[in-house]
Scaffold this active site. Sequence first.
Site, PDB file in Angstrom:
ATOM      1  CB  ALA A   1      -0.929  -0.015   1.216  1.00 17.48           C
ATOM      2  NE  ARG A   2       0.241   5.755  -1.469  1.00 11.75           N
ATOM      3  CZ  ARG A   2      -0.135   5.109  -2.556  1.00 11.75           C
ATOM      4  NH1 ARG A   2       0.301   3.864  -2.761  1.00 11.75           N
ATOM      5  NH2 ARG A   2      -0.931   5.678  -3.428  1.00 11.75           N
TER       6      ARG A   2
ATOM      7  CD  GLU B   1       8.318   4.106  -1.640  1.00 14.53           C
ATOM      8  OE1 GLU B   1       7.757   4.956  -2.369  1.00 14.53           O
ATOM      9  OE2 GLU B   1       7.762   3.064  -1.286  1.00 14.53           O
TER      10      GLU B   1
ATOM     11  CG  HIS C   1       6.428   2.092  -4.676  1.00 15.78           C
ATOM     12  ND1 HIS C   1       6.033   3.109  -3.849  1.00 15.78           N
ATOM     13  CD2 HIS C   1       5.293   1.710  -5.321  1.00 15.78           C
ATOM     14  CE1 HIS C   1       4.744   3.334  -3.981  1.00 15.78           C
ATOM     15  NE2 HIS C   1       4.277   2.494  -4.881  1.00 15.78           N
TER      16      HIS C   1
ATOM     17  CG  ASP D   1       5.044  -3.162  -3.695  1.00 21.17           C
ATOM     18  OD1 ASP D   1       4.501  -2.695  -2.679  1.00 21.17           O
ATOM     19  OD2 ASP D   1       4.480  -3.192  -4.813  1.00 21.17           O
TER      20      ASP D   1
END
Length: 326
Positions: free
Chosen positions: A30-31, A60, A78, A55
């Site tokens: 999700a996040r 990030e 991601h 992921d």
Amino acid sequence: HLPKTTETAGMVDAAALAKMKKGVRIINAARGGIVDESALADAIKSGHVGGAGFDVYETEPCTDSPLFELPETVVTPHLGASTMEAQDKAGIIIAEMVTAGLRGEFVPTAVNLPVKAPDKAVQPYVSLAEKIGWVLAGLTEGSIGEITIEYEGPLAEYDISLLSVGVLKGLLSPIVSVPLSYVNTTAVCKERGLEFKEVKSQRSKNYLNLIRVSGHRSDGSPISVAATRHDPDQERLVEVNGYEVDITPSEFMGYFRYEDKPGVIGQVGVILGEAGINIASMQVGRRAVQGEAAMLISVDSPISDELIQNIKDHVHMKEARVLHIG
């Protein structure tokens, strides 16, 4: 699988993990930041958590995480739409949506639409709704203060707000100088003081679904247009100003109202033929024999205002109008 907010950030922490059944596996696609990665790594090392799949990460792009060194974890970048196939598809979609936008058509991916994208059952009627607006604009003389948009049949069960925007877009497009889209039409309506109301009924007398738009000209005389779809590829105008017709809307059309008597249809055909204009289809509606009748024609090329006036004068029409769609 949650959005990241002040309430969800770090919600899967050491305390939450401790309450879970031993051997649980944690997946976060999700996040990043919803799961405390350090606490999760410690829980995996202790054997309380059986494994994890991630992921998304708190930072990030992620180049270092305590999860990377653990054999019980599956981690991927991601990626989102970063695969070659996804990029190709995204490029095609963007090109299609830009083309639709430049044509003034509905763009379902617009992030600033004033209404939500239509349901699958509503989508086939978006184009038809706009054409109804164009026809109504051709019948209008002067300003129009308020219109009523009626939806009959199963179509009325859905959110039809986008169809109403389409009607307004078609109605205003020949009148205003600014380019209209499904994003700005509602705002332009408010600026011009054009009001509308929607009426919905799940019952339809003669058709599965019907859209009827009505209003009044500046002189108070009523105008109306109704249309339906016979199948996914057949749009039909079925009523104009209360007269029943059945004709496919086309780019170039003409509307005539006259006293029902022999020879009128022939005279109109002769005048148009002499001007080199071919009639593709024609429909005549009337309420009583030798009363008043209305004729709706579809032609292959534009009818000039001068030619319309010529027909009105020589055939003694009560009303003659050019209808242009799009």
